[in-house]
Scaffold this motif. Structure first.
Motif, PDB file in Angstrom:
ATOM      1  N   SER A 168      55.549  67.931  82.853  1.00 28.92           N
ATOM      2  CA  SER A 168      55.071  69.303  82.651  1.00 28.92           C
ATOM      3  C   SER A 168      53.999  69.355  81.563  1.00 28.92           C
ATOM      4  O   SER A 168      52.959  70.000  81.733  1.00 28.92           O
ATOM      5  CB  SER A 168      56.243  70.216  82.286  1.00 28.92           C
TER       6      SER A 168
ATOM      7  N   GLU B  49      59.104  78.559  86.978  1.00 30.31           N
ATOM      8  CA  GLU B  49      58.636  77.878  88.196  1.00 30.31           C
ATOM      9  C   GLU B  49      57.989  78.866  89.151  1.00 30.31           C
ATOM     10  O   GLU B  49      57.010  78.548  89.827  1.00 30.31           O
ATOM     11  CB  GLU B  49      59.811  77.149  88.856  1.00 30.31           C
TER      12      GLU B  49
ATOM     13  N   LYS C  80      57.649  75.440  80.508  1.00 33.32           N
ATOM     14  CA  LYS C  80      58.495  74.653  81.427  1.00 33.32           C
ATOM     15  C   LYS C  80      58.931  73.350  80.752  1.00 33.32           C
ATOM     16  O   LYS C  80      60.096  72.949  80.829  1.00 33.32           O
ATOM     17  CB  LYS C  80      57.725  74.364  82.712  1.00 33.32           C
TER      18      LYS C  80
ATOM     19  N   TRP D 293      53.131  75.917  81.860  1.00 32.55           N
ATOM     20  CA  TRP D 293      53.460  74.487  81.871  1.00 32.55           C
ATOM     21  C   TRP D 293      54.110  74.075  80.556  1.00 32.55           C
ATOM     22  O   TRP D 293      55.074  73.289  80.523  1.00 32.55           O
ATOM     23  CB  TRP D 293      52.203  73.654  82.118  1.00 32.55           C
TER      24      TRP D 293
END
Length: 667
Positions: free
Chosen positions: A569, A537, A553, A550
């Motif tokens: 995400s 993050e 994540k 992304w």
């Protein structure tokens, strides 16, 4: 004074923040902290300014300092939550796995008298962790404070259904039930239990309107006695008789049938209070019982207007006349010593006057004369150091301070004086930027004589040094070297060593998103998924267009069964790069998991997924939306209306998110 200066800096910071000038606001709040580092409000305000400027890391650090200085200050927790939310550390921001955040803030709100916010935080605490008994206690206490007795009892019972042996819940339930049954005390106390009874609302209102009695309502001792009688009116005769028996002034009333009869009348009908208080005996007795002095006779002559006006005139300040010491019995040596001290003191006082006039060179000359007369007094050297500090001649100030300490030690000067010299020396080193030496001297000063102001200064300097050390450690070249070492360890599957190297690289280059991505990958290998998410993050905070971050994540959220977040995400990554293979595959996996995976989950796994989802502020916001609540009801009661609502893409997205999170199940 220091405090006035600090408050002035705070006010200037507030004005700058209102105008949107965050840099100026931070500068002024920092000055306020330097002047008074123990005031939690200054850290809270600077945290807000940092956050408005987009510097969430410094905002978080100041919020932590604020709650550390005053754990009972609710806004400190709000600042911390806002900073964590800005950093997208949602689990930390809502205290996800650590619901205690809301519980503590609820307690702080209730202590401050803000029961509504206390209730809101207590409800959030229970929502985050329904298996935390203190959450129900917090909610029950807040509802009790709001006089919502039935709701408070229900909250305590909800808690006791899960934790039947919890002492806090039992006590809270007993307290609220007792007050609900008889908010003004037990019946059978001569009418004291009813609203119109002794010290009930009517009588308290009568006291508030009577200027002779009003003053007692702000007296904590008097109110303590009143509350005791409110809780148990049957104690009133006992308390009165005991007080009358012990107080010679009151003893005469104990056997006075007229007085005792009037007391019974007030117990039965409090509206008679003003009439009965017109009886001088009753007024005198009540005043003395409440802890006051015997009232003066109403027939006493009023002071003359001229005398009152004269009293109001401010007195002119007169310079105190120094009392001359009697030296007649002193030996010649003692007399000479006294004369030396007096002459040196006069030179010092002359120097002080010159210092106030900002005639610094003349002040220094006067202090030098004082030192020449009496070289054993460290105060004169300390005064010279103060002049040098004001002139920003910090090296000279440091030398004078250390000389003063040596003279003080040699001549048994008070520990407080030696500590003050060391503290001034620390401030000079702070101004020079040598924070390590400043910290060392602050600690030395505290060993001589502990002082709160010096302790505040020490904490401020330690915080500044921590920031400076972090800044000085940064080096892009060395960061790249540490990253390469981490990569080598990662390829060799030596995960802990890889984590250590990547963490060092992050310290060297905190704004490097790829390094944080690598650290996140290594943390996943040692099963630290919360840490992995935190780092990824932060990487996305630094570079929101970093597609690889992304994808990672989404992978982490898949492992944590937060499928609704994983879907978001992967979609965010594909919006940036529609051909990204990792995001495509991830989206396919999470979609399959949402559609078919829950069928293979145990009830325990489903509950775990739902608990994770309920800790998400976005899910909480969706569920608290009345329109969404109606659509969810319509699925069971009016499917046609629900299907019509799903034609709205915004509503469809909300429902899909609830399904993905596991909060809503489809059949």
């Amino acid at each position: 004074s220091t405090m006035t200066t600090a408050e002035e800096f705070k006010a200037a910071g507030n004005e700058a923040l209102k105008k949107g000038d965050t840099s100026k606001a931070i500068e002024n709040y920092t000055k306020a902290i330097n002047a008074d580092g123990a005031n939690h409000v200054y850290y809270s305000n600077r945290s807000a300014a940092y956050l408005k400027q987009g510097d969430a890391n410094n905002a978080l650090e100041d919020a932590n300092a604020c709650t550390g200085l005053n754990p009972d200050f609710p806004k400190g927790y709000s600042r911390k939550g806002a900073a964590l939310h800005s950093l997208k550390r949602y689990n930390d921001s809502t205290d996800g796995a650590n619901h205690v955040y809301y519980s503590n803030r609820s307690a702080a709100y209730l202590k401050q008298g803000d029961a509504n916010n206390a209730l809101e935080d207590a409800s959030a605490c229970i929502g985050l962790n329904p298996d935390f008994p203190k959450g129900y206690s917090r909610k029950g206490a807040a509802l009790h404070s709001l006089k919502r007795y039935n709701d408070s009892i229900a909250s305590y019972n909800d808690g006791l259904a899960k934790f039947p042996s919890d002492a806090g819940l039992k006590k809270g339930l007993a307290d609220v039930q007792r007050e609900k049954e008889n908010p003004y005390g037990s019946p059978g106390g001569g009418g004291g239990g009813a609203p119109g009874g002794l010290f009930g609302p009517q009588m308290m209102a009568q006291m508030a309107m009577d200027p002779r009695l009003r003053k007692y309502l702000n007296d904590p001792d008097v109110m303590g006695k009143i509350q005791l009688v409110q809780q148990n009116p049957s104690l009133m005769p006992t308390i009165m008789k005991a007080q009358m028996a012990m107080d010679p002034r009151l003893r005469k009333y104990l056997n006075d049938p007229d007085v005792m009869g009037k007391i019974q009348l007030v117990q039965q009908n409090p509206s008679l209070m003003p009439t009965i208080m017109n009886d001088p005996k009753m007024m005198e007795m009540l005043s003395m019982m409440m802890g006051g002095e015997q009232p003066e006779s109403s027939s006493a002559p009023a002071p003359a207007p001229a005398a009152a006006a004269k009293k109001a005139e401010p007195k002119k300040e007169e310079k105190p006349v120094e009392k001359e010491e009697d030296w007649s019995d002193l030996s010649p040596e003692e007399r000479k010593k006294k004369e030396t001290q007096r002459d040196a003191r006069l030179k010092k006082e002359a120097g002080n006057e010159l210092y106030k006039k900002k005639e610094f060179e003349k002040a220094l000359a006067a202090y030098d004369e004082a030192i020449a007369i009496d070289p054993t007094n460290m105060t004169f050297l300390s005064n010279k150091a103060a002049v040098y500090f004001t002139q920003k001649k910090y090296d000279e100030c440091i030398k004078q301070c250390m000389d003063a300490v040596e003279v003080g030690k040699a001549n048994m000067a008070p520990f407080e004086d030696r500590a003050k010299a060391l503290t001034r020396c620390a401030k000079a080193y702070q101004k020079k930027g040598d924070l390590g030496k400043a910290i060392e001297l602050c600690k030395d000063a505290q060993l001589e004589s502990y002082d709160k102001a010096t302790q505040r200064l020490l904490k401020t300097i330690e915080l500044d040094k921590k920031k400076k050390d972090a800044s000085d450690y940064q080096d892009d070249t060395k960061a790249d070297e540490a990253k390469q070492r981490g990569n080598d360890f990662f390829r060799n599957k030596e995960w802990p060593q890889a984590v250590a190297e990547y963490e060092d690289a992050v310290k060297r280059a905190p704004k490097n998103a790829p390094i944080r991505n690598n650290l996140s990958a290594a943390l996943c290998k040692i099963m630290d998924f919360n840490g992995a998410r935190r780092e990824i993050e932060k990487a996305l905070d630094i570079d929101p267009k970093y597609v690889k971050a992304w994808a990672r994540k989404g992978d982490i959220e898949m492992v944590m069964k937060e499928f609704h977040k994983a879907m978001d995400s992967y979609k965010a990554g594909l919006a940036l790069d529609p051909s990204n293979a990792s995001c495509k595959q991830g989206l396919q996996k999470v979609t399959a998991q949402i559609n078919y995976g829950r069928a293979n989950m145990t009830d325990e796994q489903k509950k775990e997924q739902q608990a994770h989802a309920m800790a998400d502020p976005e899910i909480q916001a969706i569920l608290s939306d009345p329109v969404t609540q109606q659509v969810l009801r319509d699925f069971a009661e009016n499917p046609a209306a629900a299907q019509q609502a799903m034609n709205d893409p915004i509503m469809a997205a909300k429902i899909q998110k609830l399904i993905a999170s596991g909060v809503v199940e489809t059949r």
